[in-house]
Design a protein around this motif. Structure first.
Motif, PDB file in Angstrom:
ATOM      1  N   PRO A 180       0.812  -1.214   0.000  1.00  0.00           N
ATOM      2  CA  PRO A 180       0.000   0.000   0.000  1.00  0.00           C
ATOM      3  C   PRO A 180       0.847   1.266   0.000  1.00  0.00           C
ATOM      4  O   PRO A 180       1.994   1.267   0.462  1.00  0.00           O
ATOM      5  CB  PRO A 180      -0.792  -0.100   1.309  1.00  0.00           C
ATOM      6  N   PRO A 181       0.290   2.378  -0.503  1.00  0.00           N
ATOM      7  CA  PRO A 181       0.943   3.665  -0.288  1.00  0.00           C
ATOM      8  C   PRO A 181       0.888   4.037   1.193  1.00  0.00           C
ATOM      9  O   PRO A 181       0.049   3.520   1.937  1.00  0.00           O
ATOM     10  CB  PRO A 181       0.114   4.634  -1.136  1.00  0.00           C
ATOM     11  N   ARG A 182       1.795   4.931   1.600  1.00  0.00           N
ATOM     12  CA  ARG A 182       1.809   5.409   2.986  1.00  0.00           C
ATOM     13  C   ARG A 182       1.822   6.936   2.976  1.00  0.00           C
ATOM     14  O   ARG A 182       2.702   7.561   3.552  1.00  0.00           O
ATOM     15  CB  ARG A 182       3.024   4.846   3.734  1.00  0.00           C
ATOM     16  N   TRP A 183       0.865   7.491   2.270  1.00  0.00           N
ATOM     17  CA  TRP A 183       0.801   8.943   2.114  1.00  0.00           C
ATOM     18  C   TRP A 183       0.701   9.629   3.466  1.00  0.00           C
ATOM     19  O   TRP A 183      -0.016   9.143   4.341  1.00  0.00           O
ATOM     20  CB  TRP A 183      -0.428   9.267   1.254  1.00  0.00           C
ATOM     21  N   PRO A 184       1.485  10.700   3.698  1.00  0.00           N
ATOM     22  CA  PRO A 184       2.349  11.438   2.760  1.00  0.00           C
ATOM     23  C   PRO A 184       3.824  11.045   2.778  1.00  0.00           C
ATOM     24  O   PRO A 184       4.673  11.859   2.418  1.00  0.00           O
ATOM     25  CB  PRO A 184       2.179  12.877   3.257  1.00  0.00           C
ATOM     26  N   ASP A 185       4.160   9.834   3.165  1.00  0.00           N
ATOM     27  CA  ASP A 185       5.546   9.368   3.194  1.00  0.00           C
ATOM     28  C   ASP A 185       6.095   9.322   1.771  1.00  0.00           C
ATOM     29  O   ASP A 185       5.609   8.543   0.944  1.00  0.00           O
ATOM     30  CB  ASP A 185       5.599   7.971   3.823  1.00  0.00           C
ATOM     31  N   PRO A 186       7.121  10.136   1.431  1.00  0.00           N
ATOM     32  CA  PRO A 186       7.621  10.150   0.057  1.00  0.00           C
ATOM     33  C   PRO A 186       8.284   8.844  -0.365  1.00  0.00           C
ATOM     34  O   PRO A 186       8.451   8.593  -1.565  1.00  0.00           O
ATOM     35  CB  PRO A 186       8.633  11.311   0.060  1.00  0.00           C
ATOM     36  N   ALA A 187       8.658   8.010   0.604  1.00  0.00           N
ATOM     37  CA  ALA A 187       9.253   6.718   0.253  1.00  0.00           C
ATOM     38  C   ALA A 187       8.206   5.715  -0.220  1.00  0.00           C
ATOM     39  O   ALA A 187       8.543   4.727  -0.874  1.00  0.00           O
ATOM     40  CB  ALA A 187      10.007   6.152   1.450  1.00  0.00           C
ATOM     41  N   GLY A 204     -20.588  12.430   5.898  1.00  0.00           N
ATOM     42  CA  GLY A 204     -19.795  11.601   5.002  1.00  0.00           C
ATOM     43  C   GLY A 204     -18.640  10.935   5.717  1.00  0.00           C
ATOM     44  O   GLY A 204     -18.335   9.763   5.491  1.00  0.00           O
ATOM     45  N   GLU A 205     -17.989  11.688   6.617  1.00  0.00           N
ATOM     46  CA  GLU A 205     -16.899  11.111   7.402  1.00  0.00           C
ATOM     47  C   GLU A 205     -17.394   9.968   8.275  1.00  0.00           C
ATOM     48  O   GLU A 205     -16.768   8.896   8.336  1.00  0.00           O
ATOM     49  CB  GLU A 205     -16.251  12.170   8.280  1.00  0.00           C
ATOM     50  N   ALA A 206     -18.513  10.171   8.931  1.00  0.00           N
ATOM     51  CA  ALA A 206     -19.041   9.129   9.803  1.00  0.00           C
ATOM     52  C   ALA A 206     -19.345   7.858   9.016  1.00  0.00           C
ATOM     53  O   ALA A 206     -19.042   6.745   9.470  1.00  0.00           O
ATOM     54  CB  ALA A 206     -20.298   9.628  10.509  1.00  0.00           C
ATOM     55  N   ARG A 207     -19.921   8.041   7.840  1.00  0.00           N
ATOM     56  CA  ARG A 207     -20.243   6.881   7.000  1.00  0.00           C
ATOM     57  C   ARG A 207     -18.975   6.183   6.530  1.00  0.00           C
ATOM     58  O   ARG A 207     -18.873   4.950   6.588  1.00  0.00           O
ATOM     59  CB  ARG A 207     -21.075   7.348   5.801  1.00  0.00           C
ATOM     60  N   ALA A 208     -17.986   6.948   6.049  1.00  0.00           N
ATOM     61  CA  ALA A 208     -16.756   6.349   5.543  1.00  0.00           C
ATOM     62  C   ALA A 208     -16.020   5.585   6.635  1.00  0.00           C
ATOM     63  O   ALA A 208     -15.541   4.461   6.420  1.00  0.00           O
ATOM     64  CB  ALA A 208     -15.858   7.438   4.947  1.00  0.00           C
ATOM     65  N   VAL A 209     -15.931   6.173   7.819  1.00  0.00           N
ATOM     66  CA  VAL A 209     -15.226   5.522   8.926  1.00  0.00           C
ATOM     67  C   VAL A 209     -15.965   4.262   9.365  1.00  0.00           C
ATOM     68  O   VAL A 209     -15.346   3.228   9.671  1.00  0.00           O
ATOM     69  CB  VAL A 209     -15.034   6.509  10.088  1.00  0.00           C
ATOM     70  N   ALA A 210     -17.287   4.322   9.388  1.00  0.00           N
ATOM     71  CA  ALA A 210     -18.066   3.142   9.763  1.00  0.00           C
ATOM     72  C   ALA A 210     -17.844   1.984   8.792  1.00  0.00           C
ATOM     73  O   ALA A 210     -17.914   0.812   9.180  1.00  0.00           O
ATOM     74  CB  ALA A 210     -19.551   3.500   9.820  1.00  0.00           C
ATOM     75  N   LEU A 211     -17.546   2.304   7.543  1.00  0.00           N
ATOM     76  CA  LEU A 211     -17.325   1.271   6.527  1.00  0.00           C
ATOM     77  C   LEU A 211     -15.891   0.755   6.512  1.00  0.00           C
ATOM     78  O   LEU A 211     -15.591  -0.219   5.827  1.00  0.00           O
ATOM     79  CB  LEU A 211     -17.688   1.811   5.147  1.00  0.00           C
ATOM     80  N   GLY A 212     -14.982   1.430   7.242  1.00  0.00           N
ATOM     81  CA  GLY A 212     -13.615   0.939   7.319  1.00  0.00           C
ATOM     82  C   GLY A 212     -12.549   1.904   6.873  1.00  0.00           C
ATOM     83  O   GLY A 212     -11.366   1.546   6.829  1.00  0.00           O
ATOM     84  N   ALA A 213     -12.916   3.148   6.531  1.00  0.00           N
ATOM     85  CA  ALA A 213     -11.923   4.154   6.157  1.00  0.00           C
ATOM     86  C   ALA A 213     -11.239   4.701   7.411  1.00  0.00           C
ATOM     87  O   ALA A 213     -11.753   4.585   8.523  1.00  0.00           O
ATOM     88  CB  ALA A 213     -12.574   5.284   5.376  1.00  0.00           C
ATOM     89  N   ARG A 214     -10.103   5.332   7.202  1.00  0.00           N
ATOM     90  CA  ARG A 214      -9.383   5.996   8.288  1.00  0.00           C
ATOM     91  C   ARG A 214      -9.142   7.446   7.907  1.00  0.00           C
ATOM     92  O   ARG A 214      -8.621   7.727   6.823  1.00  0.00           O
ATOM     93  CB  ARG A 214      -8.048   5.301   8.554  1.00  0.00           C
ATOM     94  N   ARG A 215      -9.537   8.363   8.769  1.00  0.00           N
ATOM     95  CA  ARG A 215      -9.329   9.784   8.479  1.00  0.00           C
ATOM     96  C   ARG A 215      -7.875  10.158   8.719  1.00  0.00           C
ATOM     97  O   ARG A 215      -7.275   9.762   9.720  1.00  0.00           O
ATOM     98  CB  ARG A 215     -10.243  10.653   9.335  1.00  0.00           C
ATOM     99  N   LEU A 216      -7.315  10.968   7.798  1.00  0.00           N
ATOM    100  CA  LEU A 216      -5.975  11.510   7.955  1.00  0.00           C
ATOM    101  C   LEU A 216      -6.082  12.959   8.425  1.00  0.00           C
ATOM    102  O   LEU A 216      -7.158  13.549   8.437  1.00  0.00           O
ATOM    103  CB  LEU A 216      -5.216  11.427   6.627  1.00  0.00           C
TER     104      LEU A 216
END
Length: 238
Positions: A180-187, A204-216
């Motif tokens: 996976p990418p590790r944004w914002p890690d340039p490596a 929208g954030e609540a829905r995305a997180v409930a589905l498995g997203a992670r907020r940055l």
């Protein structure tokens, strides 16, 4: 309770020279240039689908095949004659990478792989079949985006899964040694991301997180940045 869904806007690819790569795709596909400023170069196909290139001065190109510097995203473009279009693409600055049974894989001037896929009745202007996203579990990532956007899973097989809706397709490609990418890690940079529209960022954030997203931590008044369950960054945009 009302289920909040986001609407797929477009895929945005990173590039150090957005004018070069944007002009390449404009010449290859025949699509209209709809945005051109120091930060973004945008194209629109006749069916209304759009892609953009985002200025990333330190962009590190993927190295396909292999997953030390993975492609992460690629475009599947349809044409009546993949071989003729591949020759034209090379003349415009692409690099030919591999030939498949009904497609040819090339890299654009920024190093992003893309496929020219055979299809009948396309005509002179190329057609965007799908934005394809690598995943360690293609079925699960397809379900995440389907649940978030309200798009439907229309195919699910051993090589990947497809969701569709509103005249747009997202394909998820099964990659067993996925990195996976590790944004914002340039490596471990992202190569591209999706913009999804929402009416309400908090909902929208609540829905995305409930589905498995992670907020940055990145974002602003009009957008919030997340990673999907496979680690790809995406933006919810109000």
């Amino acid at each position: 309770m009302t289920t909040v869904t986001a609407r797929l806007d477009l895929a945005i690819f990173d590039a150090a020279d957005i004018n070069r790569v944007g002009s390449f795709y404009a010449g290859l596909t025949g699509w209209d240039v709809v945005r051109r400023d120091p930060d973004r170069f945008g194209l629109r196909a006749p069916d209304g689908q759009e892609i953009e290139f985002q200025h990333a001065p330190d962009h590190v190109a993927p190295q396909w095949p292999g997953h030390e510097h993975p492609q992460q995203f690629h475009l599947d473009l349809q044409t009546d004659d993949p071989r003729a279009e591949a020759e034209r693409a090379v003349g415009l600055g692409a690099t030919r990478l591999a030939d498949g049974p009904t497609w040819i894989t090339l890299a654009d001037p920024a190093g992003h792989p893309f496929d020219l896929c055979g299809a009948e009745g396309v005509g002179r202007v190329l057609r965007l079949f799908a934005v394809t996203i690598d995943a360690p579990d293609a079925s699960a990532l397809a379900r995440f985006y389907a649940d978030l956007t309200g798009m439907a899973v229309t195919y699910d097989g051993p090589e990947g899964a497809l969701i569709a809706g509103g005249g747009r397709n997202l394909m998820f490609q099964q990659v067993d040694d996925y990195a996976p990418p590790r944004w914002p890690d340039p490596a471990h940079p992202q190569q591209a991301h999706l913009d999804l529209w929402v009416d309400d960022l908090d909902a929208g954030e609540a829905r995305a997180v409930a589905l498995g997203a992670r907020r940055l931590s990145a974002g602003g008044e009009r957008f919030t940045v997340f990673t999907d369950p496979a680690g790809h960054p995406f933006c919810l945009v109000r």
